[in-house]
Design a protein around this motif. Sequence first.
Motif, mmCIF file in Angstrom:
data_model
loop_
_atom_site.group_PDB
_atom_site.id
_atom_site.type_symbol
_atom_site.label_atom_id
_atom_site.label_comp_id
_atom_site.label_asym_id
_atom_site.label_seq_id
_atom_site.Cartn_x
_atom_site.Cartn_y
_atom_site.Cartn_z
ATOM 1 N N LEU A 105 0.832 -1.203 0.000
ATOM 2 C CA LEU A 105 0.000 0.000 0.000
ATOM 3 C C LEU A 105 0.870 1.258 0.000
ATOM 4 N N PHE A 106 1.966 1.224 0.739
ATOM 5 C CA PHE A 106 2.903 2.349 0.779
ATOM 6 C C PHE A 106 3.449 2.620 -0.621
ATOM 7 N N ARG A 107 3.894 1.557 -1.278
ATOM 8 C CA ARG A 107 4.428 1.680 -2.637
ATOM 9 C C ARG A 107 3.351 2.153 -3.616
ATOM 10 N N LYS A 108 2.152 1.572 -3.539
ATOM 11 C CA LYS A 108 1.042 1.967 -4.420
ATOM 12 C C LYS A 108 0.717 3.450 -4.240
ATOM 13 N N GLY A 109 0.657 3.894 -2.982
ATOM 14 C CA GLY A 109 0.352 5.300 -2.717
ATOM 15 C C GLY A 109 1.424 6.235 -3.248
ATOM 16 N N LEU A 110 2.697 5.856 -3.070
ATOM 17 C CA LEU A 110 3.779 6.687 -3.610
ATOM 18 C C LEU A 110 3.708 6.743 -5.132
ATOM 19 N N TRP A 111 3.442 5.585 -5.768
ATOM 20 C CA TRP A 111 3.302 5.584 -7.229
ATOM 21 C C TRP A 111 2.125 6.445 -7.651
ATOM 22 N N GLY A 112 1.022 6.344 -6.931
ATOM 23 C CA GLY A 112 -0.148 7.177 -7.245
ATOM 24 C C GLY A 112 0.176 8.654 -7.125
ATOM 25 N N LEU A 113 0.899 9.004 -6.096
ATOM 26 C CA LEU A 113 1.327 10.388 -5.918
ATOM 27 C C LEU A 113 2.188 10.842 -7.079
ATOM 28 N N MET A 114 3.163 10.016 -7.458
ATOM 29 C CA MET A 114 4.081 10.387 -8.531
ATOM 30 C C MET A 114 3.370 10.429 -9.887
ATOM 31 N N LYS A 115 2.507 9.472 -10.158
ATOM 32 C CA LYS A 115 1.793 9.427 -11.435
ATOM 33 C C LYS A 115 0.703 10.490 -11.500
ATOM 34 N N GLY A 116 0.112 10.804 -10.370
ATOM 35 C CA GLY A 116 -0.992 11.751 -10.356
ATOM 36 C C GLY A 116 -0.565 13.196 -10.379
ATOM 37 N N GLY A 117 0.614 13.481 -9.890
ATOM 38 C CA GLY A 117 1.062 14.856 -9.799
ATOM 39 C C GLY A 117 1.922 15.326 -10.932
ATOM 40 N N VAL A 118 2.835 14.508 -11.363
ATOM 41 C CA VAL A 118 3.763 14.924 -12.419
ATOM 42 C C VAL A 118 3.016 15.372 -13.666
ATOM 43 N N PRO A 119 1.984 14.644 -14.123
ATOM 44 C CA PRO A 119 1.290 15.090 -15.326
ATOM 45 C C PRO A 119 0.605 16.443 -15.187
ATOM 46 N N ALA A 120 0.438 16.956 -13.975
ATOM 47 C CA ALA A 120 -0.121 18.300 -13.835
ATOM 48 C C ALA A 120 0.790 19.302 -14.528
ATOM 49 N N LEU A 121 2.055 18.944 -14.622
ATOM 50 C CA LEU A 121 3.045 19.822 -15.225
ATOM 51 C C LEU A 121 3.395 19.404 -16.648
ATOM 52 N N ASP A 122 2.869 18.300 -17.091
ATOM 53 C CA ASP A 122 3.244 17.742 -18.388
ATOM 54 C C ASP A 122 2.022 17.560 -19.275
ATOM 55 N N ASP A 123 2.302 17.220 -20.517
ATOM 56 C CA ASP A 123 1.233 16.885 -21.446
ATOM 57 C C ASP A 123 0.744 15.477 -21.152
#
Length: 189
Positions: A105-123
Amino acid sequence: MATAAISIVDRLIQLATVTERNRQRFFNVVIEPLYLDGEQIAKDYMTLLAELIHRIDQAKELREIVEWLESRRTTFQPLRTKVRALIQDGFLEHEDKCRSKSLALFRKGLWGLMKGGVPALDDGRACTREYGFGDHTVLDLIRRMGTSVLDQRFGDCLVQQARGQQEAIEKAWQDVTNAYADLRRTCLR
């Protein structure tokens, strides 16, 4: 015979002590630093998306939003790159020092954070369907729009996208914090 039994008990106690120290070390060396890095990234994303919503409401031209988003790309970029590399290369999977469900769950949440936030700045699309958002990002929608004027209807659409992304990031971070608390309890007992 009694001496052998006592010797076995002593060795079992030593083994338990070593295992407990290994769990504590794993938590202190791996989990705690990743949590602290993730916390900074989560704060940055949540702040960015809240400010983005405000800027969309205030902007008259899409260029203003794009320029602001592009200027924010460098904030925490080295930290995001480090965390992404650590969780991508299986850093959290190599040993089962603590409860595996919490670690997953820790890993899933970190991946979700990374996948969910970075695209806010990207296409492109935010890849966080597991957290309720897998749609186009604000920047992607702006670039696809092909106009420079921000009308009310398109502004409302952008705000809705930013809020969806914000909710996904908050859910991912909630998973990280829940797992962190369980790992802390399990590894540091």
